[in-house]
Design an enzyme around this catalytic site. Structure first.
Site, PDB file in Angstrom:
ATOM      1  N   SER A   5     -23.909  -9.527 -23.985  1.00  0.00           N
ATOM      2  CA  SER A   5     -24.642 -10.385 -24.928  1.00  0.00           C
ATOM      3  C   SER A   5     -25.837  -9.652 -25.531  1.00  0.00           C
ATOM      4  O   SER A   5     -26.220  -9.901 -26.669  1.00  0.00           O
ATOM      5  CB  SER A   5     -25.157 -11.640 -24.216  1.00  0.00           C
ATOM      6  N   ASN A  47     -23.410  -7.694 -10.727  1.00  0.00           N
ATOM      7  CA  ASN A  47     -23.430  -7.639 -12.196  1.00  0.00           C
ATOM      8  C   ASN A  47     -24.612  -6.838 -12.722  1.00  0.00           C
ATOM      9  O   ASN A  47     -24.455  -5.827 -13.366  1.00  0.00           O
ATOM     10  CB  ASN A  47     -23.514  -9.054 -12.797  1.00  0.00           C
ATOM     11  N   ASP A  54     -16.417 -16.878 -11.466  1.00  0.00           N
ATOM     12  CA  ASP A  54     -17.054 -15.584 -11.243  1.00  0.00           C
ATOM     13  C   ASP A  54     -18.396 -15.735 -10.535  1.00  0.00           C
ATOM     14  O   ASP A  54     -18.783 -14.877  -9.741  1.00  0.00           O
ATOM     15  CB  ASP A  54     -17.265 -14.862 -12.581  1.00  0.00           C
TER      16      ASP A  54
END
Lengths: 299, 299, 299, 299
Positions: free
Chosen positions: C195, C149, C75
């Site tokens: 996270s 992202n 990724d």
């Protein structure tokens, strides 16, 4: 470490599970070969292939006659046995049905090997605390129950929220609106309390944790307190018809406004493990801690 | 409860805060009227309106000469004093500057009233544990530090994740990729560990909590362990240039791969509170637990 | 579904990874057999076994000449390619190195099978939005970066907390003290934002999510907003020396108090998947959703 | 912005709340002075001090005759009105009873001021989506309901866990064991979904969020999907006697294993706000975002 030898062995098998029959009889043969006294719980009597095995009238009778009780089943079966046997001075050992449990950590495949070691006196033992809840309506104690995992106060129906007040050692903590409250032992910290957002607590720590289920107050956080604390929960909502008090997932009492639930540590059980037992290894296996969800950025 | 009387009083005021001057001198007058021996920390000497006050060369000297040290400032000032004074047998008392602290719970307005009671021997005292971290590179101890709140291992830069391995009492716990790890005392459970998702821990519980900061593994949960545990964290990432070890928010050491951090309970401080002190009342005030965010459905 | 056919294929392989060489050359042979025009990124030129392959001067040149760019790596490699190629009208396809990625979802083993189908026109394509950050100091634009992202503002050092103010579409949202803030796209919702406690967002949803990292305010929650929102973050702390602005984990700019970061959606990339592609299947595999941690109570 | 003028005004007051009487009659006087047509819901008829006021037979009749419906009460009263009125082309305005609501954002004190502006055509309007649930047993549709906040599937009793399977747009998502599942609209993201751990979603975003209540799988995370998604939940547990389907906290249907619940966006309501309305200001007030729980380390 080498500890006391066991001589009188009680056996409890998960009720209604056909899979346990072979395991139970294999275990009996194994124990008889070692010339040990074997007692089987009445609920497991119809699974016996052997004749001339002592059948105990009930789990309490096992507690009176045995120094080691082996439970065949999952954590649920062991929880139930523990609640019944906590008042006796016995050791408990859990054999699972192939799926690793937090409490039943010996698989059927490893059974003979580890049991051999344990019966030779090579084992670890650890005490696990149980909690005890009493429900007071007006001044009368309405009912009581004990739990190895958790005592949970929960609204049974969705339409109305539960409002309750918590006191610890005589000090007011807070008044909350929520779906409920979990009061968990360290043992129970890997069960429902964990789903509700609580922390993991090392089993031997003398502590309890209060985890609010779906709290309205966003700054609510799990609260870890001394294991010897005296907890009082009072149902204060004026509209709720019936809340529930559960002990290890079993309904103990329906609650109405004004009811007070007193929760305290009382009793313990002694769990027996193979010498190589490692609580963190079980956590890693059950919580899948080796799993990292996203790839290194240098992938 | 009535306890020992204090005779030699040390004073530490928050450095560089002009607001504390009046409070400090008021406090000195109050203590002198009671014929107590007063020692002032060197860092506060230039705030003194009184003459003939003993100025201690440094905080350690206060620790040697006093039985009660009063800290004027916020929790940060008290944390710093506690780290320096933990090796002496002294009591600490915190006076805040108007904003309630978890540690500095007496406001300037209440100061004379509560201090009067305390000096008459009517007070509560509680021990708070400190933890101690040693950093080993190869086999040498590189540096060490103590903390009343927490020891934090953190990657200082965002581009690279930190990978570290945790052992507790010689048992492997897990290997994690994360922003870092907080090892907090019960005192520190209301500080950074709480922001990172940790539980509240009652101050007197002999426990520590490990909270992973932004863990990659989604099943990571805070872990509460015995206060006497021996914790070892090893930096295992092969790429990170420099991670950080912080004690109560103060940089103690930069870390490189292979460094081992040993963390253990060592020392304690004794905090003095007014008799009416109630930890839950402070939690309610600071966490705003009376706030329920959405209205009753019957609104 | 059958869509446009690809004729000019660009190839980018993860830099410095020896494992990709075989995969790259296998892929080239496969493409040449189908009489397609193949261009290889300059960074991968030294991995070529074939001669007479067009080597593009840089990734931008690939973008100008190709209609499909195949990225071999994880990724991270695809993220980097996407940032560089977002301004060109190209499709991207990710081939992983054996570990399933959220973006690189074709394994080397499946490569020929799925690529055959895709080159026959049987594929799914989906647009993924990128965000763009501009940093303003006083009135000048200091620097800018894009991200597939996330854009992350983070204090680089532990000793000082970051204080920042957030505005959305000209409305003040809040002023927070925290370790930082993640502004993530739906694509980034499975990365660092996850996270930090953020939700999963379906990739095609036109939305962004703001997730505060270790917030001081306990009622802080992730905030999902329209993908076309205009976000402004202002660093307001008076003490911090240097915070960091990162785009997809790459340092873009150090920030000082007063700096304003403007974040907005800009550009998109088109990801190509096999027809059987299923985002939920990837979530299940990567998040291990089949794992239930505790046993049935009737165990 | 200046928009359409309202002429036919419907009024609904919280049932059984004595406090609303003054507010209702004050409001009627205010509207009559402006020569507007006023209709009062039958449930509020006994609160009227005025004579000659049109009383609508039921809430649906209000929907047919009015272009603006003013709801006096809290968010709960407005939720109920919205569910009934969603099928009519009307605007809704909420006046609270002194406690700020997410939906009922005008206080009685501000009522005349803001209502004057709104009736002059100076207001904001925003569409809020509602969701619709249909329950299928075998192939028959058993019942249906709509919700402005959320559809919740929940086990009503603690002893047995709920197991259910989720499909989105025909794709299998996962099979979960949990206390239940909240499917919330952006409006509902500040209600029960928030208590269960969901994110805040900006009200105008066309999205839904699925939040699992007390999931067994620790990697479960809230899932934000497109507002036009087709959601199907199937109860798969073999033991549960009765689960519950609730719409905005009201029991809609008891569920048994095999029941399928189809949830989709359908309908919307138009909420009217004063021009100064700011969703983030309400979030700040209700979530108490100014509260920072621990003191600066330089205290």
């Amino acid at each position: 470490m080498t500890e006391d030898m066991f001589e009188n062995i009680g056996l409890i098998a998960k009720y209604g599970d056909i899979q346990v029959k072979d395991c139970l009889n294999l275990l009996i043969s194994f124990l008889l070969k070692r010339h040990l006294n074997v007692f089987v719980d009445a609920s497991s009597a119809d699974l016996l292939s052997h004749t001339n095995i002592n059948v105990a009238a009930n789990t309490e009778a096992l507690g009176q006659n045995c120094d080691l009780i082996i439970v065949i089943g999952g954590d649920g079966t062991l929880l139930q046995a523990a609640r019944l046997l906590a008042k006796y001075d016995v050791c408990l050992l859990g054999i699972n049905l192939g799926r690793l449990g937090f409490l039943s950590d010996i698989s059927p495949k490893e059974m003979e090997k580890y049991l051999g070691e344990i019966l030779n006196g090579a084992y670890n033992s650890e005490d696990r605390l149980l909690i005890y809840a009493e429900v007071y309506r007006d001044k009368a104690c309405l009912s009581y129950c004990n739990a190895l995992n958790d005592i949970v106060i929960h609204r049974g129906n969705l339409s109305h929220m539960l409002t309750f007040e918590t006191m610890i050692d005589g000090h007011f903590v807070n008044c909350q609106r929520a779906d409920g409250l979990v009061v968990a032992t360290p043992t129970g910290s890997t069960a429902y309390a964990l789903s509700a957002g609580g922390p993991l607590i090392y089993p031997s720590l003398n502590a309890l944790v209060l985890v609010t289920i779906c709290p309205h107050t966003l700054s609510s956080r799990p609260l870890v307190i001394d294991g010897d604390s005296h907890i009082q929960i009072t149902i204060v909502h004026d509209r709720i018809e019936q809340a529930q008090l559960n002990a290890d997932g079993v309904l103990c009492q329906t609650l109405i406004p004004g009811d007070r639930v007193i929760i305290e540590k009382r009793q313990h059980i002694r769990l027996i493990h193979p010498e190589k037992h490692d609580h963190f290894a079980i956590l890693r296996a059950k919580l899948d801690w080796s799993k990292s969800i996203y790839t290194h950025l240098n992938d």
